[in-house]
Design a protein around this motif. Structure first.
Motif, PDB file in Angstrom:
ATOM      1  N   ALA A 124       2.692   1.736  -3.002  1.00 54.81           N
ATOM      2  CA  ALA A 124       1.772   0.771  -3.600  1.00 54.81           C
ATOM      3  C   ALA A 124       0.831   0.184  -2.552  1.00 54.81           C
ATOM      4  CB  ALA A 124       2.568  -0.335  -4.283  1.00 54.81           C
ATOM      5  N   ALA A 125       1.362  -0.139  -1.376  1.00 53.37           N
ATOM      6  CA  ALA A 125       0.529  -0.718  -0.319  1.00 53.37           C
ATOM      7  C   ALA A 125      -0.577   0.248   0.110  1.00 53.37           C
ATOM      8  CB  ALA A 125       1.399  -1.090   0.880  1.00 53.37           C
ATOM      9  N   LYS A 126      -0.231   1.522   0.233  1.00 53.53           N
ATOM     10  CA  LYS A 126      -1.230   2.518   0.626  1.00 53.53           C
ATOM     11  C   LYS A 126      -2.332   2.611  -0.415  1.00 53.53           C
ATOM     12  CE  LYS A 126      -1.722   7.399   1.901  1.00 53.53           C
ATOM     13  NZ  LYS A 126      -1.006   8.705   2.082  1.00 53.53           N
ATOM     14  N   ALA A 127      -1.948   2.601  -1.701  1.00 55.26           N
ATOM     15  CA  ALA A 127      -2.942   2.682  -2.776  1.00 55.26           C
ATOM     16  C   ALA A 127      -3.830   1.445  -2.808  1.00 55.26           C
ATOM     17  CB  ALA A 127      -2.233   2.862  -4.113  1.00 55.26           C
ATOM     18  N   ILE A 128      -3.241   0.266  -2.632  1.00 56.69           N
ATOM     19  CA  ILE A 128      -4.012  -0.981  -2.632  1.00 56.69           C
ATOM     20  C   ILE A 128      -5.014  -0.982  -1.481  1.00 56.69           C
ATOM     21  CG2 ILE A 128      -3.855  -3.478  -2.293  1.00 56.69           C
ATOM     22  CD1 ILE A 128      -1.079  -3.267  -3.726  1.00 56.69           C
ATOM     23  N   ARG A 129      -4.563  -0.502  -0.343  1.00 61.20           N
ATOM     24  CA  ARG A 129      -5.460  -0.454   0.818  1.00 61.20           C
ATOM     25  C   ARG A 129      -6.638   0.482   0.566  1.00 61.20           C
ATOM     26  NH1 ARG A 129      -3.453   0.042   7.018  1.00 61.20           N
ATOM     27  NH2 ARG A 129      -5.485  -0.107   8.023  1.00 61.20           N
ATOM     28  N   GLU A 130      -6.381   1.589  -0.122  1.00 58.43           N
ATOM     29  CA  GLU A 130      -7.446   2.543  -0.422  1.00 58.43           C
ATOM     30  C   GLU A 130      -8.449   1.966  -1.406  1.00 58.43           C
ATOM     31  OE1 GLU A 130      -7.842   7.042  -2.340  1.00 58.43           O
ATOM     32  OE2 GLU A 130      -6.009   6.460  -1.263  1.00 58.43           O
ATOM     33  N   VAL A 131      -7.961   1.167  -2.348  1.00 55.92           N
ATOM     34  CA  VAL A 131      -8.820   0.626  -3.401  1.00 55.92           C
ATOM     35  C   VAL A 131      -9.616  -0.586  -2.939  1.00 55.92           C
ATOM     36  CG1 VAL A 131      -8.766  -0.566  -5.634  1.00 55.92           C
ATOM     37  CG2 VAL A 131      -7.432   1.525  -5.307  1.00 55.92           C
ATOM     38  N   VAL A 132      -8.975  -1.479  -2.184  1.00 52.62           N
ATOM     39  CA  VAL A 132      -9.628  -2.743  -1.815  1.00 52.62           C
ATOM     40  C   VAL A 132     -10.456  -2.547  -0.548  1.00 52.62           C
ATOM     41  CG1 VAL A 132      -9.308  -5.194  -1.346  1.00 52.62           C
ATOM     42  CG2 VAL A 132      -7.736  -4.020  -2.877  1.00 52.62           C
ATOM     43  N   THR A 133     -11.656  -2.072  -0.744  1.00 56.22           N
ATOM     44  CA  THR A 133     -12.586  -1.881   0.376  1.00 56.22           C
ATOM     45  C   THR A 133     -13.614  -3.004   0.440  1.00 56.22           C
ATOM     46  OG1 THR A 133     -13.975  -0.499  -1.035  1.00 56.22           O
ATOM     47  CG2 THR A 133     -12.319   0.615   0.334  1.00 56.22           C
ATOM     48  N   GLY A 134     -13.571  -3.870  -0.554  1.00 58.69           N
ATOM     49  CA  GLY A 134     -14.456  -5.031  -0.612  1.00 58.69           C
ATOM     50  C   GLY A 134     -13.834  -6.052  -1.540  1.00 58.69           C
ATOM     51  N   VAL A 135     -14.598  -7.040  -1.947  1.00 57.37           N
ATOM     52  CA  VAL A 135     -14.102  -8.086  -2.840  1.00 57.37           C
ATOM     53  C   VAL A 135     -13.991  -7.526  -4.255  1.00 57.37           C
ATOM     54  CG1 VAL A 135     -14.537 -10.375  -3.770  1.00 57.37           C
ATOM     55  CG2 VAL A 135     -15.130  -9.870  -1.395  1.00 57.37           C
ATOM     56  N   ARG A 136     -12.780  -7.539  -4.813  1.00 54.41           N
ATOM     57  CA  ARG A 136     -12.556  -6.977  -6.158  1.00 54.41           C
ATOM     58  C   ARG A 136     -11.543  -7.834  -6.898  1.00 54.41           C
ATOM     59  NH1 ARG A 136     -11.900  -0.514  -6.174  1.00 54.41           N
ATOM     60  NH2 ARG A 136     -12.586  -0.928  -8.320  1.00 54.41           N
ATOM     61  N   THR A 137     -11.720  -7.982  -8.198  1.00 55.58           N
ATOM     62  CA  THR A 137     -10.783  -8.784  -8.977  1.00 55.58           C
ATOM     63  C   THR A 137      -9.432  -8.082  -9.059  1.00 55.58           C
ATOM     64  OG1 THR A 137     -11.380  -7.774 -11.095  1.00 55.58           O
ATOM     65  CG2 THR A 137     -12.649  -9.717 -10.387  1.00 55.58           C
ATOM     66  N   LYS A 138      -8.408  -8.882  -9.277  1.00 53.79           N
ATOM     67  CA  LYS A 138      -7.052  -8.348  -9.379  1.00 53.79           C
ATOM     68  C   LYS A 138      -6.937  -7.293 -10.472  1.00 53.79           C
ATOM     69  CE  LYS A 138      -2.480  -9.828 -10.893  1.00 53.79           C
ATOM     70  NZ  LYS A 138      -1.732 -10.956 -11.472  1.00 53.79           N
ATOM     71  N   GLY A 139      -7.516  -7.558 -11.637  1.00 55.32           N
ATOM     72  CA  GLY A 139      -7.431  -6.609 -12.736  1.00 55.32           C
ATOM     73  C   GLY A 139      -8.084  -5.282 -12.404  1.00 55.32           C
ATOM     74  N   THR A 140      -9.230  -5.330 -11.736  1.00 57.72           N
ATOM     75  CA  THR A 140      -9.919  -4.113 -11.334  1.00 57.72           C
ATOM     76  C   THR A 140      -9.078  -3.323 -10.341  1.00 57.72           C
ATOM     77  OG1 THR A 140     -12.072  -5.155 -11.659  1.00 57.72           O
ATOM     78  CG2 THR A 140     -12.016  -3.189 -10.280  1.00 57.72           C
ATOM     79  N   VAL A 141      -8.505  -4.030  -9.383  1.00 58.89           N
ATOM     80  CA  VAL A 141      -7.657  -3.378  -8.374  1.00 58.89           C
ATOM     81  C   VAL A 141      -6.443  -2.751  -9.038  1.00 58.89           C
ATOM     82  CG1 VAL A 141      -6.185  -3.762  -6.354  1.00 58.89           C
ATOM     83  CG2 VAL A 141      -8.432  -4.860  -6.498  1.00 58.89           C
ATOM     84  N   SER A 142      -5.795  -3.513  -9.902  1.00 59.12           N
ATOM     85  CA  SER A 142      -4.586  -3.025 -10.554  1.00 59.12           C
ATOM     86  C   SER A 142      -4.857  -1.750 -11.347  1.00 59.12           C
ATOM     87  CB  SER A 142      -4.013  -4.107 -11.471  1.00 59.12           C
ATOM     88  OG  SER A 142      -2.864  -3.644 -12.140  1.00 59.12           O
ATOM     89  N   GLY A 143      -5.964  -1.743 -12.117  1.00 61.48           N
ATOM     90  CA  GLY A 143      -6.299  -0.566 -12.899  1.00 61.48           C
ATOM     91  C   GLY A 143      -6.574   0.644 -12.035  1.00 61.48           C
ATOM     92  N   ALA A 144      -7.259   0.435 -10.898  1.00 57.62           N
ATOM     93  CA  ALA A 144      -7.572   1.551 -10.005  1.00 57.62           C
ATOM     94  C   ALA A 144      -6.336   2.055  -9.276  1.00 57.62           C
ATOM     95  CB  ALA A 144      -8.645   1.115  -9.005  1.00 57.62           C
ATOM     96  N   VAL A 145      -5.460   1.136  -8.899  1.00 55.80           N
ATOM     97  CA  VAL A 145      -4.255   1.514  -8.150  1.00 55.80           C
ATOM     98  C   VAL A 145      -3.333   2.402  -8.982  1.00 55.80           C
ATOM     99  CG1 VAL A 145      -2.074   0.555  -7.263  1.00 55.80           C
ATOM    100  CG2 VAL A 145      -4.260  -0.385  -6.500  1.00 55.80           C
ATOM    101  N   THR A 146      -3.268   2.137 -10.277  1.00 56.36           N
ATOM    102  CA  THR A 146      -2.348   2.914 -11.117  1.00 56.36           C
ATOM    103  C   THR A 146      -2.697   4.398 -11.136  1.00 56.36           C
ATOM    104  OG1 THR A 146      -3.666   2.433 -13.098  1.00 56.36           O
ATOM    105  CG2 THR A 146      -1.809   0.966 -12.617  1.00 56.36           C
ATOM    106  N   LYS A 147      -3.927   4.737 -10.821  1.00 57.20           N
ATOM    107  CA  LYS A 147      -4.319   6.155 -10.774  1.00 57.20           C
ATOM    108  C   LYS A 147      -3.820   6.845  -9.505  1.00 57.20           C
ATOM    109  CE  LYS A 147      -8.509   5.045 -13.388  1.00 57.20           C
ATOM    110  NZ  LYS A 147      -9.994   5.010 -13.370  1.00 57.20           N
ATOM    111  N   LEU A 148      -3.326   6.045  -8.557  1.00 58.99           N
ATOM    112  CA  LEU A 148      -2.926   6.600  -7.254  1.00 58.99           C
ATOM    113  C   LEU A 148      -1.426   6.530  -7.014  1.00 58.99           C
ATOM    114  CD1 LEU A 148      -5.724   4.914  -5.088  1.00 58.99           C
ATOM    115  CD2 LEU A 148      -5.761   7.194  -6.111  1.00 58.99           C
ATOM    116  N   ILE A 149      -0.679   5.966  -7.968  1.00 56.91           N
ATOM    117  CA  ILE A 149       0.763   5.797  -7.789  1.00 56.91           C
ATOM    118  C   ILE A 149       1.516   6.527  -8.896  1.00 56.91           C
ATOM    119  CG2 ILE A 149       0.502   3.574  -6.605  1.00 56.91           C
ATOM    120  CD1 ILE A 149       1.197   2.182  -9.231  1.00 56.91           C
ATOM    121  N   PRO A 150       2.803   6.799  -8.698  1.00 54.02           N
ATOM    122  CA  PRO A 150       3.590   7.453  -9.752  1.00 54.02           C
ATOM    123  C   PRO A 150       3.593   6.642 -11.039  1.00 54.02           C
ATOM    124  CG  PRO A 150       4.765   7.497  -7.660  1.00 54.02           C
ATOM    125  CD  PRO A 150       3.577   6.617  -7.460  1.00 54.02           C
ATOM    126  N   ASP A 151       3.665   7.342 -12.178  1.00 57.77           N
ATOM    127  CA  ASP A 151       3.607   6.684 -13.483  1.00 57.77           C
ATOM    128  C   ASP A 151       4.687   5.621 -13.655  1.00 57.77           C
ATOM    129  OD1 ASP A 151       1.483   8.257 -14.128  1.00 57.77           O
ATOM    130  OD2 ASP A 151       2.649   9.716 -15.284  1.00 57.77           O
TER     131      ASP A 151
END
Length: 377
Positions: A124-151
């Motif tokens: 999860a940490a690796k995915a969050i780091r990949e997604v958060v490259t700038g200022v982003r809302t929690k919901g946006t981050v969460s939705g993007a992270v789910t595409k990078l982690i196991p179901d």
């Protein structure tokens, strides 16, 4: 062996928390050694106002020496920015049981995913780091992270129709991704740290460090001691056996009303001779003082404990004459006034009432309201 009663312990904690207001520099307030929780509106601001000798307004968080992040138990805390990497290192789980314990109420979901908790955390940490490259809302981050982690590490949210990473997993992983929270943002908003150890492209720091982990335990014992290992484990969010591996050196055993507890050796003189606990303070909900896990020391009466610590919607507490003497709530009346209700456990002395009124004025100023009204019940 030093033996003390709960009244002496409370006098020590009032001093250790900086509630005598001896500091004029916000960053020097002792509770920042551990962190100042900010889970409820203005909690951290009012906790600081209760401790700082000087005016406090929301602008205090513009000070670049502070940073807000999900840290202890996944709750948002203000920390000194220069100490954030040390906090991150202290929060790397020491083993699989420790990692699973820190996921708290969502342990079963991670177990059902068939993935070790330590792997889930850093995936999860690796995915969050990949997604958060700038200022982003929690919901946006969460939705993007789910595409990078196991179901198995996410769920479908009926409310918004989006698949999200499990909440607590996201919270405990974010610190290890080098991601912080934007102060005052609604909804919760994430951004990368501006710190050298977390520059883009660097490897995640995943190695457990027992020496670093002792930092949180020792910090807890310094402001909320003397305390037992189980108390520290509950604060950290780990198991009772897990805290043994984090247990600091240089502690002294103390008896508190016959109960075994521990305190850093250099704090014993303050425990033996604390200043008179004659302050009156209106402490906010989730203030570090009421975050102590030995609730019977803070409030012996079980009925009164239920008034202080509720399942939802904790009130603030009135500190007077060295005791938690009641609870308080404040409600905005438009944008011009705060209406305070103080409910005392026993009759308050006139001098305490007068000081409580002064504290209400301080809270009002910190929250930038023009006026207030205070009612005792």
């Amino acid at each position: 062996m030093l033996e003390v009663d709960r009244e002496q312990v409370l006098a020590y904690r009032i001093a250790a928390h900086g509630l005598h207001r001896e500091e004029t520099d916000a960053a020097a307030v002792p509770v920042f050694d551990l962190g100042l929780q900010d889970s409820v509106r203005d909690t951290a601001l009012l906790g600081l106002a209760a401790r700082l000798d000087g005016d406090v307004t929301p602008g205090v968080w513009d000070d670049e020496r502070f940073v807000l992040a999900w840290t202890h138990r996944g709750a948002p805390h203000f920390h000194r920015r220069a100490e954030l990497d040390g906090i991150r290192a202290a929060l790397v789980p020491l083993d699989e049981k420790d990692a699973m314990a820190r996921i708290l109420w969502q342990r079963k979901q991670v177990e059902d995913a068939g993935m070790p908790a330590m792997d889930a955390l850093f995936t999860a940490a690796k995915a969050i780091r990949e997604v958060v490259t700038g200022v982003r809302t929690k919901g946006t981050v969460s939705g993007a992270v789910t595409k990078l982690i196991p179901d198995g590490l996410s769920y479908a949210c009926r409310g918004c129709g989006v698949v999200h990473i499990y909440e607590q997993l996201m919270r405990v992983a974010t610190i290890h991704a080098g991601v912080r929270l934007e102060v005052g943002a609604t909804p919760a908003t994430l951004a990368p740290w501006e710190l050298a150890p977390f520059k883009k492209g660097g490897a995640l720091k995943t190695s457990p460090d027992a020496k670093a982990a002792t930092r949180v335990v020792e910090g807890y014992l310094r402001i909320n001691g003397p305390a037992a290992p189980g108390d520290a484990a509950a604060y950290v969010g780990t198991t009772r056996t897990g805290v043994d591996a984090m247990w600091p050196d240089g502690l002294v055993e103390v008896r508190v009303d016959g109960r075994k507890a521990f305190l850093p050796e250099d704090r014993v003189p303050l425990l033996e001779n604390p200043p008179e606990p004659d302050v009156v303070r209106l402490l906010p909900p989730l203030d570090p003082f009421v975050q102590a896990r030995d609730r019977a020391v803070l409030v012996p009466d079980k009925a009164r404990q239920k008034e202080v610590w509720k399942i939802l919607g904790n009130p603030g507490v009135v500190l007077a004459d060295g005791e938690i003497a009641g609870v308080w709530r404040a409600k905005a009346s438009g944008k011009k006034r705060l209406d305070f209700t103080v409910t005392s456990f026993d009759a308050l002395r006139p001098a305490v009432r007068k000081e409580a009124e002064a504290e209400a004025a301080r809270v009002t100023a910190a929250r930038e309201f023009p006026d207030f009204r205070l009612t005792f019940s």
